[in-house]
Structures are given as C-alpha cells and as structure tokens.
Design a protein around this motif. Structure first.
Motif, PDB file in Angstrom:
ATOM      1  N   PHE A  38     -29.839  66.860   7.417  1.00  9.85           N
ATOM      2  CA  PHE A  38     -28.684  66.131   8.145  1.00  9.85           C
ATOM      3  C   PHE A  38     -29.292  65.892   9.548  1.00  9.85           C
ATOM      4  CE2 PHE A  38     -25.123  65.541  10.941  1.00  9.85           C
ATOM      5  CZ  PHE A  38     -24.130  64.636  10.076  1.00  9.85           C
ATOM      6  N   ASP A  39     -29.434  66.669  10.455  1.00  8.17           N
ATOM      7  CA  ASP A  39     -29.933  66.514  11.645  1.00  8.17           C
ATOM      8  C   ASP A  39     -31.242  65.757  11.897  1.00  8.17           C
ATOM      9  OD1 ASP A  39     -27.583  68.022  12.662  1.00  8.17           O
ATOM     10  OD2 ASP A  39     -28.700  69.805  13.048  1.00  8.17           O
ATOM     11  N   GLY A  40     -31.832  65.893  10.896  1.00  7.70           N
ATOM     12  CA  GLY A  40     -33.331  65.096  11.022  1.00  7.70           C
ATOM     13  C   GLY A  40     -32.926  63.695  10.799  1.00  7.70           C
ATOM     14  N   PHE A  41     -32.135  63.339   9.870  1.00  3.23           N
ATOM     15  CA  PHE A  41     -31.650  61.897   9.488  1.00  3.23           C
ATOM     16  C   PHE A  41     -31.136  61.331  10.649  1.00  3.23           C
ATOM     17  CE2 PHE A  41     -29.873  58.239   7.267  1.00  3.23           C
ATOM     18  CZ  PHE A  41     -30.871  57.796   7.184  1.00  3.23           C
ATOM     19  N   LYS A  42     -30.468  61.926  11.487  1.00  5.44           N
ATOM     20  CA  LYS A  42     -29.894  61.299  12.703  1.00  5.44           C
ATOM     21  C   LYS A  42     -30.889  61.073  13.473  1.00  5.44           C
ATOM     22  CE  LYS A  42     -26.281  63.256  14.747  1.00  5.44           C
ATOM     23  NZ  LYS A  42     -25.364  64.576  15.445  1.00  5.44           N
ATOM     24  N   HIS A  43     -31.852  62.101  13.787  1.00  4.45           N
ATOM     25  CA  HIS A  43     -33.029  61.695  14.865  1.00  4.45           C
ATOM     26  C   HIS A  43     -33.585  60.374  14.157  1.00  4.45           C
ATOM     27  CE1 HIS A  43     -36.116  62.334  17.450  1.00  4.45           C
ATOM     28  NE2 HIS A  43     -37.107  62.435  16.712  1.00  4.45           N
ATOM     29  N   GLN A  44     -33.913  60.230  12.940  1.00 10.88           N
ATOM     30  CA  GLN A  44     -34.759  58.923  12.343  1.00 10.88           C
ATOM     31  C   GLN A  44     -34.039  57.891  12.651  1.00 10.88           C
ATOM     32  OE1 GLN A  44     -37.863  59.293  10.938  1.00 10.88           O
ATOM     33  NE2 GLN A  44     -37.731  61.459  11.552  1.00 10.88           N
ATOM     34  N   LEU A  45     -32.645  57.877  12.512  1.00 10.87           N
ATOM     35  CA  LEU A  45     -31.817  56.771  12.888  1.00 10.87           C
ATOM     36  C   LEU A  45     -32.144  56.230  14.375  1.00 10.87           C
ATOM     37  CD1 LEU A  45     -28.328  57.623  11.142  1.00 10.87           C
ATOM     38  CD2 LEU A  45     -30.065  56.020  10.443  1.00 10.87           C
ATOM     39  N   ILE A  60     -27.901  48.892  11.150  1.00  9.99           N
ATOM     40  CA  ILE A  60     -28.575  50.004  10.488  1.00  9.99           C
ATOM     41  C   ILE A  60     -27.460  50.582   9.370  1.00  9.99           C
ATOM     42  CG2 ILE A  60     -29.398  52.380  10.318  1.00  9.99           C
ATOM     43  CD1 ILE A  60     -31.117  51.459  12.767  1.00  9.99           C
ATOM     44  N   ARG A  61     -26.215  50.833  10.073  1.00 12.00           N
ATOM     45  CA  ARG A  61     -24.899  51.359   9.368  1.00 12.00           C
ATOM     46  C   ARG A  61     -24.496  50.486   8.146  1.00 12.00           C
ATOM     47  NH1 ARG A  61     -23.177  52.326  14.538  1.00 12.00           N
ATOM     48  NH2 ARG A  61     -21.708  50.735  14.498  1.00 12.00           N
ATOM     49  N   ASN A 206     -15.709  33.722   7.084  1.00 12.02           N
ATOM     50  CA  ASN A 206     -16.580  34.778   6.173  1.00 12.02           C
ATOM     51  C   ASN A 206     -18.101  34.139   6.158  1.00 12.02           C
ATOM     52  OD1 ASN A 206     -14.450  36.298   5.254  1.00 12.02           O
ATOM     53  ND2 ASN A 206     -14.161  35.226   3.523  1.00 12.02           N
ATOM     54  N   LEU A 207     -18.270  32.895   6.340  1.00  5.46           N
ATOM     55  CA  LEU A 207     -19.655  32.273   6.569  1.00  5.46           C
ATOM     56  C   LEU A 207     -20.275  32.598   7.582  1.00  5.46           C
ATOM     57  CD1 LEU A 207     -21.663  30.293   5.709  1.00  5.46           C
ATOM     58  CD2 LEU A 207     -20.381  28.447   6.926  1.00  5.46           C
ATOM     59  N   SER A 208     -19.406  33.241   8.775  1.00 10.60           N
ATOM     60  CA  SER A 208     -20.114  33.650   9.837  1.00 10.60           C
ATOM     61  C   SER A 208     -20.988  34.973   9.784  1.00 10.60           C
ATOM     62  CB  SER A 208     -19.150  33.992  11.069  1.00 10.60           C
ATOM     63  OG  SER A 208     -18.299  34.884  10.641  1.00 10.60           O
ATOM     64  N   GLU A 209     -20.353  35.703   8.815  1.00  5.61           N
ATOM     65  CA  GLU A 209     -21.087  37.058   8.208  1.00  5.61           C
ATOM     66  C   GLU A 209     -22.416  36.652   7.690  1.00  5.61           C
ATOM     67  OE1 GLU A 209     -21.928  41.188   7.612  1.00  5.61           O
ATOM     68  OE2 GLU A 209     -20.327  40.173   8.771  1.00  5.61           O
ATOM     69  N   ASP A 210     -22.568  35.686   6.747  1.00  7.61           N
ATOM     70  CA  ASP A 210     -23.735  35.183   6.205  1.00  7.61           C
ATOM     71  C   ASP A 210     -24.581  34.702   7.097  1.00  7.61           C
ATOM     72  OD1 ASP A 210     -22.426  35.560   3.807  1.00  7.61           O
ATOM     73  OD2 ASP A 210     -21.541  33.737   3.808  1.00  7.61           O
ATOM     74  N   ILE A 211     -24.061  33.987   8.362  1.00  7.90           N
ATOM     75  CA  ILE A 211     -25.126  33.583   9.310  1.00  7.90           C
ATOM     76  C   ILE A 211     -25.740  34.599  10.336  1.00  7.90           C
ATOM     77  CG2 ILE A 211     -25.300  32.098  11.333  1.00  7.90           C
ATOM     78  CD1 ILE A 211     -23.497  30.069   9.576  1.00  7.90           C
ATOM     79  N   PHE A 212     -24.734  35.457  10.770  1.00  4.38           N
ATOM     80  CA  PHE A 212     -25.115  36.388  11.994  1.00  4.38           C
ATOM     81  C   PHE A 212     -25.550  37.780  11.760  1.00  4.38           C
ATOM     82  CE2 PHE A 212     -22.216  33.313  14.012  1.00  4.38           C
ATOM     83  CZ  PHE A 212     -22.916  32.794  15.035  1.00  4.38           C
ATOM     84  N   ARG A 213     -25.160  38.293  10.413  1.00  2.00           N
ATOM     85  CA  ARG A 213     -25.554  39.756  10.031  1.00  2.00           C
ATOM     86  C   ARG A 213     -27.219  39.854  10.126  1.00  2.00           C
ATOM     87  NH1 ARG A 213     -23.641  43.970  10.787  1.00  2.00           N
ATOM     88  NH2 ARG A 213     -21.390  43.068   9.968  1.00  2.00           N
ATOM     89  N   TYR A 214     -27.552  40.772  10.675  1.00  5.33           N
ATOM     90  CA  TYR A 214     -28.853  40.944  10.799  1.00  5.33           C
ATOM     91  C   TYR A 214     -29.562  40.079  11.650  1.00  5.33           C
ATOM     92  CZ  TYR A 214     -28.383  44.397   7.049  1.00  5.33           C
ATOM     93  OH  TYR A 214     -28.025  45.295   5.987  1.00  5.33           O
ATOM     94  N   TYR A 215     -28.739  39.446  12.597  1.00 10.02           N
ATOM     95  CA  TYR A 215     -29.223  38.178  13.611  1.00 10.02           C
ATOM     96  C   TYR A 215     -29.792  37.162  12.834  1.00 10.02           C
ATOM     97  CZ  TYR A 215     -28.479  41.818  17.303  1.00 10.02           C
ATOM     98  OH  TYR A 215     -28.197  42.818  17.959  1.00 10.02           O
ATOM     99  N   GLY A 216     -29.330  37.058  11.687  1.00  5.25           N
ATOM    100  CA  GLY A 216     -30.211  35.981  10.578  1.00  5.25           C
ATOM    101  C   GLY A 216     -31.504  36.186  10.212  1.00  5.25           C
TER     102      GLY A 216
END
Length: 352
Positions: A38-45, A60-61, A206-216
């Motif tokens: 658990f703690d190790g993955f927090k560090h990897q994030l 990432i989430r 909803n289309l805005s999610e397709d455009i902007f998620r992960y900065y496109g």
C-alpha cells in the motif's frame, strides 16, 4: 496456472487499485498484501506525477478507476468467453509501450498474461513507475506469475512475437525490424466527432470529456470535428466551458499560448475561448489545446470518407450517425473488448 487463477489475480489487482482511484486514498482491510504494497504504491503515484507533468493526480486517478471498473470477474469472463483459451506452449511476447497516458500499455500486458503467455515489457520513459510495481503485486497474489513477467530498458531480444505502439515514423521502423516475427504494430490514430446541430447541451458537455481528458494526448481523444455548413459554434463552446480550469495547468497553458501565437502570426482563421482553439483544417491530428474542424454538406459522403480513412481513425463519436459510433463522453472509457485499431489482440495471441 489455470485461467480461473489468472482471472482471480487480476480481480485482486483491481481491488488493490480501488484504494487509490479516488481523491481520498483509503486503505481497505479486505485487500490482500496491503502491509507490503500500500505505502509503496502511494510513493509510485507521487513519482509518476513528478516525473511527467502531463500525469496529473486527477488523470492518474481516472486511469486507475478505468481499470478498477474493468478488472471484475464479470467483465473478464465476458471478454474472454468467445475464445478457447488453451495455450500448450507459452510464448514470450514483447510489448513496446507508449507513454502518452498513464498505464496506456496495460491492456496489452493483461492480454498477454491472461492468455497464458510470458511477457517482456519495454516501457516508455514517460510512464515507467506504475506498471512494474503492479506486476510485483500480481506475483505476490498469484505466485504462478513469477518468472512470466520481465521488464527491460535494453534492446529487446529472445522473444516470439511483439506488440509495439509508436508514432508513424517508429511504426515503419518496427515493421521492418520485426518483419520476421508475428506482430501487432500500432501507429498514430486520432478520434473524431460528427455533429449535426441537433446535439443537446448534455451531449456537448459530454463531448468535452472526450476532448480534454488526459489533455487530449490519447488516440481516443477527439481532435477533429465534422460539422454541417453554417454550424453555430456557440453551443459547442458552452459545452466546453466547465473545463476552463485546465488553462491553470502550466504545461497545457504553455501549449495553448504557443499554438495561439503560431496561428496569429500565420494569420490563420481560428476561434477560441481562452483555453481552447478551433481551426478549420483537413488534418486529423491537432496540436494540444486545439481541435480541428471540417464542414460537410452530405451525410452519406461523410460516412464514405470516414470509412475510407479507417486507418487514421480510432473512434467516431456521434449520436445516431454511424453504426460503429461511440457515445459522447465515453471515448476514454473503453471496455476490455474495445481493441485498439480494431485488432483483436487475444485472437492474435492465441494464434502465435
């Protein structure tokens, strides 16, 4: 190790990831091996976010939640039901991963292991922290995976087949270099949206999610619009507006300012709202903070064009326009059976 054991291991991995997929990280007593991981993955994030400015905690989430949703017994069994998963002689399958969005190569990683093969992973330097840690967790919950997962930063050698993802230039190199091996070679693709003018406010939001998620940055992000002649973009910009805080992100803002300056100096016509530019352009691939658009007169002609350009297109987002369309707001929520480039990787892996 039998298929039920492999499925069970990935289900447990999904349960582990569920602790980290919300803004408030919560440790669950029911998750196995938390004392070790658990703690190790927090560090990897934290490392992943610090290493790559595009990998914000929010994105990432979002990626983790996508895999939490996918890695259930029901989803895995539904995905694998059409196949006869019996590998007599496991092969060593090399995966060359992209690094444009968090864990972008995880589906290939999952596919190789779930079919019973061994995996040799060469990661992108942009996304190198999360997957090796998750692989260790898999080996812990299912010791049968030990010896079946290898990561390398060197030239890949001693493999039987390859799945490689890269740019159009690197894809040509991959095709030549791996010509003697069974392979899936992926190159640049982009996603498009077809608007008719009949979309609701909710559709455009909803289309805005397709455009902007992960900065496109993903191939499933919409980078090109097809709109009818005389389309009024006011409703489109209204649908985009709730993403306006994105301009507060330094890397995105730098790209916005740079591309805007290029367009202005080149005297290109474009529309913008302070955080997104739209420009009439025949290309499919648009720069960050920009969406290209193209007018159409005839719906049937557009359908034929999109079919002819299949090799350049990952997703078509629309509402009642085409048979293979994807609903607004869902491009970055693919199912396990939504294969990249429409190439069935499980079928490929079972045939090698």
């Amino acid at each position: 190790m039998q298929l039920p054991q492999r499925i069970n291991a990935f289900v447990k991995l999904g349960e582990f990831l569920s602790q980290f997929s919300n803004e408030l990280i919560q440790k669950k007593e029911t998750v196995e091996h938390n004392a070790v991981f658990f703690d190790g993955f927090k560090h990897q994030l934290k490392l992943a976010e610090e290493h790559n400015g595009w990998f914000t905690a929010e994105n990432i989430r979002f990626a983790l939640q996508s895999w939490v949703n996918a890695l259930t017994v029901a989803n895995l069994e539904t995905w694998l039901k059409p196949y006869t998963l019996h590998v007599n002689s496991p092969k060593r399958v090399a995966i060359i991963m992209a690094g444009n969005i968090p864990l972008v190569g995880f589906h290939d990683f999952l596919s190789v292991l779930i079919t019973g093969h061994n995996v040799l992973v060469k990661q992108s330097s942009s996304d190198k922290h999360l997957l090796p840690y998750l692989a260790k967790y898999l080996e812990y919950v299912e010791p049968g995976f030990k010896g079946k997962i290898t990561f390398t930063e060197a030239k890949i050698e001693n493999f039987d087949a390859v799945i490689a993802t890269g740019s159009n230039n690197t894809a040509r190199y991959f095709e030549y270099y791996f010509k003697e091996k069974p392979s899936i070679i992926r190159n640049n693709r982009n996603s498009v949206a077809v608007l008719t003018g009949q979309e609701t406010d909710g559709d455009l939001k909803n289309l805005s999610e397709d455009i902007f998620r992960y900065y496109g940055l993903g191939c499933r992000n919409v980078s090109k619009l097809f709109v009818p002649k005389n389309y009024n973009f006011d409703a489109f910009f209204n649908g985009m507006y709730h993403w306006h805080p994105i301009i507060d992100k330094a890397k995105y803002a730098n790209n916005y300012d740079y591309n805007k300056a290029v367009y202005l100096m080149s005297e290109f016509d474009m529309l913008e709202n302070g955080f997104l530019m739209i420009k009439e352009d025949a290309s499919y691939a648009s720069p960050i903070a920009t969406v290209f658009y193209e007018y159409y007169d005839d719906a049937n002609q557009l359908k034929q064009k999109l079919k002819a350009d299949t090799n350049n297109i990952q997703c078509i987002v629309s509402k009642g326009f085409m048979e293979n369309e994807i609903a607004f707001g869902t491009t970055q929520k693919p199912q396990l059976w939504d294969y990249a480039d429409s190439v069935d990787s499980i079928e490929f892996l079972l045939a090698i």
